[in-house]
Design a protein around this motif. Structure first.
Motif, PDB file in Angstrom:
ATOM      1  N   HIS A 105       0.830  -1.207   0.000  1.00 29.12           N
ATOM      2  CA  HIS A 105       0.000   0.000   0.000  1.00 29.12           C
ATOM      3  C   HIS A 105       0.864   1.257   0.000  1.00 29.12           C
ATOM      4  O   HIS A 105       0.597   2.199  -0.751  1.00 29.12           O
ATOM      5  N   GLN A 106       1.896   1.266   0.819  1.00 31.06           N
ATOM      6  CA  GLN A 106       2.761   2.445   0.901  1.00 31.06           C
ATOM      7  C   GLN A 106       3.480   2.705  -0.425  1.00 31.06           C
ATOM      8  O   GLN A 106       3.523   3.840  -0.902  1.00 31.06           O
ATOM      9  N   GLU A 109       0.915   3.757  -3.059  1.00 29.10           N
ATOM     10  CA  GLU A 109       0.406   5.108  -2.801  1.00 29.10           C
ATOM     11  C   GLU A 109       1.373   6.166  -3.319  1.00 29.10           C
ATOM     12  O   GLU A 109       0.953   7.212  -3.810  1.00 29.10           O
TER      13      GLU A 109
END
Length: 142
Positions: A105-106, A109
């Motif tokens: 996710h990081q 993103e």
């Protein structure tokens, strides 16, 4: 660079645009001892239900051998786990661990942020045109 063809500018924009899209994610991944290949694997697994190694390699467009080393690294880092299918014991169904989900996710993103910023510089018609071009290019994969 000198242009050797009318489409060279487009090729350069794709190349450098992709680098601009991935640079911050690549820097983040490097701090974790990972690379873009690891991120692509995490990205696909995160968006796939019950994907096995063969399907993962087909989705990425690489051989099972090419996926083996980075996938093993992700297992060792407890970012990816697997379960076996009882009726097909050789199949490993891949999933992300909580740590793998957070890391994916990081990194994603950071790429979404770069894309969001780039698309904010054009109007809806330009955004649609970009999507049409990218879809046409991705059809070359089939």
């Amino acid at each position: 660079m000198k242009s050797l063809d009318l489409l060279d500018q487009g090729l350069e924009l794709l190349h450098f645009g992709f680098r601009g899209l991935t640079v911050k994610a690549d820097e983040f991944l490097a701090t974790q001892g990972l690379s873009r290949v690891h991120h692509r694997i995490l990205y696909v697994i995160a968006r796939s239900d019950n994907i096995n190694v063969g399907e993962l390699s087909a989705t990425l467009g690489v051989s099972k051998q090419a996926v083996h080393r980075p996938l093993t690294h992700l297992f060792e880092r407890s970012l990816v786990c697997y379960t076996r299918v009882p009726e097909r014991h050789r199949f490993k169904l891949l999933a992300l661990t909580e740590l793998g989900q957070a890391l994916e996710h990081q990194a994603s993103e950071l790429e979404r942020c770069a894309l969001r910023q780039a698309l904010a510089n054009t109007d809806p018609q330009g955004q649609k045109a970009w999507t049409v071009v990218m879809e046409a290019l991705s059809e070359n994969l089939n």
